[in-house]
Design an enzyme around this catalytic site. Structure first.
Site, short mmCIF file in Angstrom:
data_model
loop_
_atom_site.label_atom_id
_atom_site.label_comp_id
_atom_site.label_asym_id
_atom_site.label_seq_id
_atom_site.Cartn_x
_atom_site.Cartn_y
_atom_site.Cartn_z
N VAL A 34 2.25 -16.49 -9.29
CA VAL A 34 3.75 -17.58 -8.83
C VAL A 34 3.58 -18.20 -7.58
O VAL A 34 3.68 -19.31 -7.13
CB VAL A 34 4.91 -16.57 -9.32
N GLY A 68 4.69 -12.36 -34.59
CA GLY A 68 3.62 -12.53 -35.00
C GLY A 68 2.90 -11.09 -34.29
O GLY A 68 3.50 -10.23 -34.63
N CYS A 111 5.36 -10.44 -17.70
CA CYS A 111 6.67 -10.37 -17.89
C CYS A 111 7.89 -9.71 -18.28
O CYS A 111 7.96 -8.89 -18.07
CB CYS A 111 7.31 -11.60 -17.68
N1 LIG Z 1 3.55 -14.55 -13.68
C1 LIG Z 1 4.45 -15.29 -14.29
O1 LIG Z 1 4.25 -15.93 -15.50
C2 LIG Z 1 5.99 -15.12 -13.31
C3 LIG Z 1 6.91 -15.96 -14.09
C4 LIG Z 1 8.37 -15.92 -13.45
C5 LIG Z 1 8.19 -14.86 -12.34
N2 LIG Z 1 6.95 -14.40 -12.49
C6 LIG Z 1 7.53 -12.57 -11.11
O2 LIG Z 1 6.85 -13.00 -9.49
C7 LIG Z 1 6.43 -12.16 -9.48
C8 LIG Z 1 4.45 -12.10 -8.90
O3 LIG Z 1 4.35 -12.30 -10.01
P1 LIG Z 1 2.58 -12.99 -9.92
O4 LIG Z 1 2.13 -12.99 -11.66
O5 LIG Z 1 2.37 -13.68 -9.49
O6 LIG Z 1 1.92 -11.30 -9.60
P2 LIG Z 1 -0.13 -11.57 -9.17
O7 LIG Z 1 0.03 -10.25 -9.25
O8 LIG Z 1 -0.62 -12.17 -9.78
O9 LIG Z 1 0.80 -11.59 -7.88
C9 LIG Z 1 0.99 -11.15 -6.97
C10 LIG Z 1 0.44 -11.22 -5.57
O10 LIG Z 1 0.68 -10.26 -4.69
C11 LIG Z 1 -0.11 -9.77 -3.59
N3 LIG Z 1 0.42 -8.91 -2.68
C12 LIG Z 1 1.22 -6.87 -2.79
N4 LIG Z 1 1.68 -6.83 -1.53
C13 LIG Z 1 2.11 -8.35 -0.58
C14 LIG Z 1 1.97 -7.70 0.63
N5 LIG Z 1 3.03 -7.22 1.24
N6 LIG Z 1 1.65 -9.42 1.04
C15 LIG Z 1 1.07 -10.29 0.71
N7 LIG Z 1 0.79 -9.93 -0.43
C16 LIG Z 1 1.15 -9.01 -1.54
C17 LIG Z 1 -1.13 -9.56 -4.73
O11 LIG Z 1 -2.13 -9.14 -4.06
C18 LIG Z 1 -0.84 -9.91 -5.14
O12 LIG Z 1 -1.90 -11.04 -4.93
C19 LIG Z 1 6.53 -11.13 -10.24
O13 LIG Z 1 7.74 -10.35 -9.94
C20 LIG Z 1 6.74 -11.96 -11.44
O14 LIG Z 1 7.48 -10.79 -12.86
C21 LIG Z 1 5.83 -13.98 -12.99
#
Ligand SMILES: NC(=O)c1ccc[n+]([C@@H]2O[C@H](COP(=O)([O-])OP(=O)(O)OC[C@H]3O[C@@H](n4cnc5c(N)ncnc54)[C@H](O)[C@@H]3O)[C@@H](O)[C@H]2O)c1
Length: 439
Positions: A11, A259, A266
């Site tokens: 994200v 499926g 998520c």
């Molecule tokens: N992946 C998706 O499709 C998606 C879609 C919509 C919403 N979300 C939400 O977005 C959020 C992030 O998801 P994601 O898939 O990107 O996660 P991710 O694990 O890919 O990325 C999170 C990143 O945050 C970093 N991080 C953690 N603590 C930190 C800090 N204090 N300072 C700086 N960096 C830090 C981690 O090292 C990691 O690289 C979640 O809450 C998720 O539910 C995800």
């Protein structure tokens, strides 16, 4: 505008890059030095179609940079996006420690007005916790500085993340601070030139909107999976039923595919977190608890079919498996049904040779310690001498394979298709025994 994005995962990296693409200057922070080093060296740590080119272009234009330096990143942007992970805690509720650590990091170093925008998916009330964490840290510093907390949940889909961010269906902004709302409107103006897409609301409603959206989508999937299982017993074809109901505009065709169960970073965690949030506040969300239970069972459905064919003991059997990622066009292996399927097949003694167009590297990282699992470099590789082919992810490359070659390579012409990729009658006419879902 100058923007900081905290957390450079699926994200954060997409958000930061797309905001840079329209002319903003963006600094992406992460605590993972390896991730930042990869990005600084011109690589990208995840697979997301179109992202690598866009990152390169914006880095070259001087609009996008990456750092592990919290102080510098806080100084950079007036708007500070929090896009860190919110994984499930032991009781299923969302673990907010990363979000709150990011908030405290901002408060520790800020020296003027900041708009703290929560993009992570977080339970209702997190906005208040973020506000409290910042106020507390500022008080410890003896600093009295203005700030606003905004909820701006993200609805992008992995695999189509750039398209979703650049052309969003809606942009939910939960805020009560006029100055912050004005900034958010300016920030998102380039993404809604065609028509207004911002839905402004209070923070709590914005937080709940994100969970409600994912819970609804997960519900549709579990609903269809249960009906598919019933259709098998009743002798109906769920694919015909799907079209029969999808044609009703009140229902629609999206997200009605039966499926092997939903996975990814998520749906599983968000359904759990919403159920936990309900419990915490005295509400038993019965529908969602059932959605989760049905999904857990569905992940083993394909293995049940294999057992029906080969018996409980699978020692000495070898299966070819197509698709490891939880869905096509991503390398994300979080909660992927393939993990449960491979675990169960190998636990029963079978060997599995798997192929995935992009997720092999990530799969090796999370499943590589299973001695009975091997990975192949091409899709025909796993088939040679295998007892059957299992299809777990509906990659385009699997839609129309050379069935003659598949038949020739397998020990017997047997396919367990967890994604209903093929026409059953045609495939049976080609001499295959074909087990799909709900037909
Ligand atoms: N992946 C998706 O499709 C998606 C879609 C919509 C919403 N979300 C939400 O977005 C959020 C992030 O998801 P994601 O898939 O990107 O996660 P991710 O694990 O890919 O990325 C999170 C990143 O945050 C970093 N991080 C953690 N603590 C930190 C800090 N204090 N300072 C700086 N960096 C830090 C981690 O090292 C990691 O690289 C979640 O809450 C998720 O539910 C995800």
């Amino acid at each position: 505008m100058k923007i900081t994005v905290i957390g450079s995962g699926y994200v954060g990296l997409v958000t930061g890059t797309c905001l840079a693409e329209v002319g903003n200057h963006v600094c992406c922070l992460d605590v993972d030095p390896a991730k930042i080093a990869t990005l600084q060296a011109g690589g990208i740590p995840i697979y997301e179609p179109g992202l690598e080119d866009m990152v390169r272009r914006n880095v070259a234009a001087g609009r996008l940079s990456f750092t592990t330096d919290v102080e510098a990143s806080v100084a950079f942007g007036e708007i500070q996006f929090i896009a860190v992970g919110t994984p499930p805690d032991e009781d299923g509720s969302a673990d907010l420690s990363y979000v709150l650590a990011a908030a405290r990091g901002i408060a520790r170093h800020m020296d003027g007005y900041k708009v703290v925008v929560d993009k992570s998916t977080v339970p209702v009330g997190t906005g208040d916790k973020v506000r409290a964490a910042i106020a507390e840290t500022l008080a410890e510093r003896g600093a009295d500085l203005p700030f606003a907390v905004v909820s701006n949940p993200e609805f992008l889909k992995e695999g189509a993340a750039i398209e979703d961010f650049m052309k969003p269906d809606r942009i939910v902004v939960g805020a009560d601070d006029e100055r912050a709302i004005e900034l958010m409107r300016r920030l998102y103006a380039p993404f809604q030139r065609n028509h207004e897409r911002i839905l402004c609301m209070d923070v709590r409603s914005a937080e709940l909107t994100k969970y409600a959206a994912n819970a609804m989508l997960a519900t549709r999937i579990s609903f269809m999976n249960e009906l598919a299982n019933l259709a098998e017993t009743l002798g109906a074809d769920i694919e015909l039923v799907r079209q029969g109901i999808g044609s009703d505009p009140r229902i629609g065709y999206h997200f009605l595919y039966p499926g092997v169960g939903y996975g990814g970073s998520c749906f599983p965690k968000d359904v759990k977190a919403l159920v936990a949030s309900g419990q915490e506040h005295g509400h038993d969300l019965k529908v969602l608890s059932a959605v989760e239970a049905a999904n857990d069972a569905q992940k083993l459905r394909l293995v049940d079919k294999v057992i029906r064919e080969f018996g409980e003991d699978l020692a000495g059997r070898r299966f070819a498996l197509w698709g490891l990622a939880f869905k096509p066009n991503t390398d994300d292996m979080r909660e992927a049904p393939s993990r449960v399927i491979v675990d169960e097949l190998t636990r029963r003694g079978a060997e599995v040779v798997a192929y995935d167009p992009v997720a092999t590297h990530e799969a090796q990282r999370v499943m590589g310690d299973n001695p009975k699992l091997q990975f192949a470099d091409d899709m025909m590789g796993p088939l040679a001498g295998a007892d059957a082919l299992l299809i777990v992810t509906e990659w385009k490359a699997f839609r129309s394979p050379d069935f003659d070659a598949v038949r020739a390579a397998l020990k017997q012409p047997l396919i367990f298709d967890g994604r209903n990729m093929y026409a059953p009658a045609w495939l049976r006419g080609q001499g295959f025994t074909y087990h799909a879902v709900g037909r």
